[in-house]
Design an enzyme around this catalytic site. Structure first.
Site, PDB file in Angstrom:
ATOM      1  N   GLU A  33     -10.615  17.286  18.279  1.00  7.17           N
ATOM      2  CA  GLU A  33     -10.368  17.916  16.763  1.00  7.17           C
ATOM      3  C   GLU A  33     -11.202  18.882  16.397  1.00  7.17           C
ATOM      4  OE1 GLU A  33      -8.399  14.468  14.857  1.00  7.17           O
ATOM      5  OE2 GLU A  33     -10.983  13.689  15.827  1.00  7.17           O
ATOM      6  N   LEU A  37      -1.624   6.814   3.801  1.00  2.91           N
ATOM      7  CA  LEU A  37      -0.939   6.778   5.554  1.00  2.91           C
ATOM      8  C   LEU A  37       0.433   6.203   5.061  1.00  2.91           C
ATOM      9  CD1 LEU A  37      -0.882   6.025   8.409  1.00  2.91           C
ATOM     10  CD2 LEU A  37      -0.844   4.082   7.800  1.00  2.91           C
ATOM     11  N   ARG A  95       2.155   7.841   2.196  1.00  3.73           N
ATOM     12  CA  ARG A  95       2.317   8.890   1.584  1.00  3.73           C
ATOM     13  C   ARG A  95       2.535   9.828   2.928  1.00  3.73           C
ATOM     14  NH1 ARG A  95       0.717  13.334  -0.828  1.00  3.73           N
ATOM     15  NH2 ARG A  95      -1.714  13.235  -0.280  1.00  3.73           N
ATOM     16  N   HIS A 102      -8.115   4.299  21.237  1.00  2.41           N
ATOM     17  CA  HIS A 102      -7.520   5.609  20.987  1.00  2.41           C
ATOM     18  C   HIS A 102      -7.548   5.520  22.677  1.00  2.41           C
ATOM     19  CE1 HIS A 102      -5.977   5.469  17.330  1.00  2.41           C
ATOM     20  NE2 HIS A 102      -6.762   6.373  16.772  1.00  2.41           N
ATOM     21  N   GLY A 121       1.088  -1.253   0.069  1.00  2.00           N
ATOM     22  CA  GLY A 121       0.066   0.269   0.208  1.00  2.00           C
ATOM     23  C   GLY A 121       0.619   1.399  -0.186  1.00  2.00           C
ATOM     24  N   LYS A 138      -4.848   0.020  11.991  1.00  2.00           N
ATOM     25  CA  LYS A 138      -7.080  -0.040  12.137  1.00  2.00           C
ATOM     26  C   LYS A 138      -7.407   0.291  11.473  1.00  2.00           C
ATOM     27  CE  LYS A 138      -8.462   3.291  15.136  1.00  2.00           C
ATOM     28  NZ  LYS A 138      -8.578   5.055  13.488  1.00  2.00           N
TER      29      LYS A 138
HETATM   30  C1  BG6 Z   1      -7.628   8.356  13.397  1.00  2.00           C
HETATM   31  C2  BG6 Z   1      -8.670   8.576  13.164  1.00  2.00           C
HETATM   32  O1  BG6 Z   1      -6.780   6.937  14.037  1.00  2.00           O
HETATM   33  O2  BG6 Z   1      -6.639   9.273  14.673  1.00  2.00           O
HETATM   34  C3  BG6 Z   1      -9.303   9.596  12.788  1.00  2.00           C
HETATM   35  O3  BG6 Z   1      -8.608   7.640  12.524  1.00  2.00           O
HETATM   36  C4  BG6 Z   1      -8.759  10.654  13.892  1.00  2.00           C
HETATM   37  O4  BG6 Z   1     -10.259   9.819  12.294  1.00  2.00           O
HETATM   38  C5  BG6 Z   1      -7.002  10.386  14.081  1.00  2.00           C
HETATM   39  O5  BG6 Z   1      -8.502  12.508  12.974  1.00  2.00           O
HETATM   40  C6  BG6 Z   1      -6.598  11.662  15.326  1.00  2.00           C
HETATM   41  O6  BG6 Z   1      -5.191  11.512  15.503  1.00  2.00           O
HETATM   42  P1  BG6 Z   1      -3.866  12.222  15.905  1.00  2.00           P
HETATM   43  O7  BG6 Z   1      -2.781  11.590  16.194  1.00  2.00           O
HETATM   44  O8  BG6 Z   1      -4.635  13.168  14.913  1.00  2.00           O
HETATM   45  O9  BG6 Z   1      -4.612  12.986  17.146  1.00  2.00           O
END
Ligand code: BG6
EC number: 1.1.1.49
Length: 487
Positions: free
Chosen positions: A216, A22, A24, A240, A17, A148
């Site tokens: 976010e 991801l 890139r 997470h 992939g 994931k």
């Molecule tokens: C990913 C989610 O696992 O984590 C995304 O699929 C989310 O939806 C991202 O935006 C958040 O990661 P980070 O490192 O930007 O907090």
């Protein structure tokens, strides 16, 4: 402070992939950064692989562009980019057919660490694993890395685990949760287990509650099709936020060893109680927001009647001796007020105030900022300066890792860089074990099934806000309040 960069053993890393998003954005630029840091030995090779027909030169040009786009200009230079590109190869393979596999087999060296990064849809995991075996490519010590979403429920996660287990031992499988690669997330373990200070207070007797926030500002972007089938619970909480909760709640492992750490996390997941409907608030962002013209969630995912949540808040109880009676409030959402992730451990008030009912009396709070501005703040009460009696005021003992650690604190490796180097080193501590993922789904599934059965609709919230109003109630009714979301 000068950080020590310990080179890893020479390796062949195949990225399946390799032309995807991801690879890139994260994997290939991350490898460049580790190369510049001196961690990648000269004899190592990174082999890009995908269905796209391309030669080595084409792949190198692709990676050079990715580096130019995703690495700050101050942190790259033409000479080191050229040296890095020399380590790259490309082989086109068909995951579902036989073309390309003999060429890949011919390229892989048996006497170096082998790692295969499956940066592809989970539906291809089985095909890749099977062909790596059938063509005699993967050595018995080879590692595979998967991303994931690891399943969308317990059943699919079990099926994925079984698919991988047909060809690889658990000790060869590295399931990434990139939150575990974040510097501050690992710092949670250091803070808890390398200091005597907090541990005596780290329990339901002294901790009133814990808040875990991952906020976010971005919407669902171009990932609408995936996201609408997941929602915040599957996309963020099951992995997470669950990992953050485990690191806060777990007992001290007997050693900082992969299985010892993961055993303790697993016990926490097993102790999570079912969550009642009144302890969950789901939200979906409206159109509007700063500037006034942002699209709504349903427009972003192109599904007018979607009931998927872009925000979720929930109150979680952990039924064990340490935590019974201390709720953990979790929340995460898209298009919120600020990009800010933190864990706040809110301690109980002193048992008796010798100063009377002082106004402005507050609890001690240990807030660990995961991103941005990584650091820790401990709010403590002191005497307000000056004459006029014993008035109290709250002040923060504030530490920014960037300031405290100087250059090292400012140049923290991205989660992916660290995790890929751990794969090469063969250290699974920061990767999820199969039983851990399954236990997380076993807790998540009934929660989702219950709101689906009730036909609940998420509450609308304004972009740029802190989420739906109802989420405030989740704490208000317990006499508590959320911490402000701010950078
Ligand atoms: C990913 C989610 O696992 O984590 C995304 O699929 C989310 O939806 C991202 O935006 C958040 O990661 P980070 O490192 O930007 O907090």
């Amino acid at each position: 402070m000068v950080s020590r960069v310990i080179p890893v053993d020479p390796f062949d890393l195949v990225v399946f992939g390799a032309t995807g998003d991801l690879a890139r954005r994260k994997i290939l630029p991350g490898l460049y950064r580790r190369f510049v840091a001196g961690q990648i030995p000269e004899t190592s090779r990174i082999i890009g692989s995908a269905r796209t027909e391309m030669d080595n030169q084409g792949f190198r040009a692709f990676v050079a562009e990715a580096i130019a786009e995703f690495i700050d200009a101050k942190k790259r230079d033409a000479e080191s980019v050229a040296r890095f590109l020399d380590h790259l190869r490309y082989v086109s393979v068909d995951a579902k057919g036989d073309s390309g596999w003999p060429e890949l087999a011919a390229l892989i060296r048996p006497d170096v660490v082998q790692a295969y990064y499956f940066s592809v849809a989970p539906s291809l995991f089985g095909d890749l694993a099977e062909r790596l075996h059938r063509h005699g490519i993967a050595s018995p010590e080879a590692r595979i890395v998967v991303e994931k979403p690891f399943g969308r429920d317990l059943e699919t996660a079990k099926a994925l685990n079984a698919t991988l287990a047909a060809h690889f031992a658990e000790s060869q499988i590295y399931r990434i949760d990139h939150y575990l690669g974040k510097e501050t997330v690992q710092n949670l373990m250091a803070v808890r287990f390398a200091n005597i200070l907090f541990e005596p207070l780290w329990n339901a007797r002294h901790v009133d509650h814990v808040q875990i926030t991952v906020s976010e500002t971005v919407g669902v972007g171009g990932r609408g099709a995936y996201y609408d089938k997941s929602g915040a619970m599957r996309d963020m909480v099951q992995n997470h936020l669950m990992q953050l909760l485990c690191l806060i709640a777990m007992e001290a492992p007997y050693r900082f060893d992969p299985d010892a750490v993961r055993d303790e996390k697993l016990k926490v997941i097993h102790a999570l109680q079912p969550v009642a409907p009144e302890d969950i608030v789901r939200g979906q962002y409206r159109a509007g927001g700063p500037g006034g013209n942002g699209s709504s969630y349903v427009e972003d995912v192109d599904h007018r009647d979607s009931r998927t949540e872009s925000y979720i808040a929930l109150k979680v109880d952990i039924a064990n001796w340490r935590w019974k009676g201390t709720p953990f409030y979790l929340r995460t959402g898209k298009k919120l007020r600020a990009r800010a992730s933190e864990i706040a451990v809110v301690f109980k008030e002193v048992p008796h105030s010798i100063f009377g009912d002082e106004e402005g009396w507050r609890e001690n709070v240990l807030a660990i900022r995961l991103q941005p501005n990584e650091g820790m703040t401990l709010s403590v009460m002191i005497k307000e300066p000056g004459p006029g009696g014993m008035r109290l005021t709250e002040v923060p003992l504030d530490m920014s890792f960037a300031e405290a650690l100087g250059e090292d604190g400012a140049d923290i490796p991205d989660a992916y860089e660290r995790l890929i180097m751990d794969v090469i080193r063969g250290n699974q501590t920061l990767f999820m074990r199969g039983d851990e993922v399954e236990a997380a789904w076993a807790w998540t599934d009934p929660i989702i099934a219950a709101w689906e059965a009730r036909g609940d609709r998420p509450k609308a919230y304004d972009p740029g806000s802190s989420g739906p109003e109802d989420a405030l109630m989740l704490l208000h009714r317990d006499g508590r309040r959320w911490r402000e979301i701010r950078e």
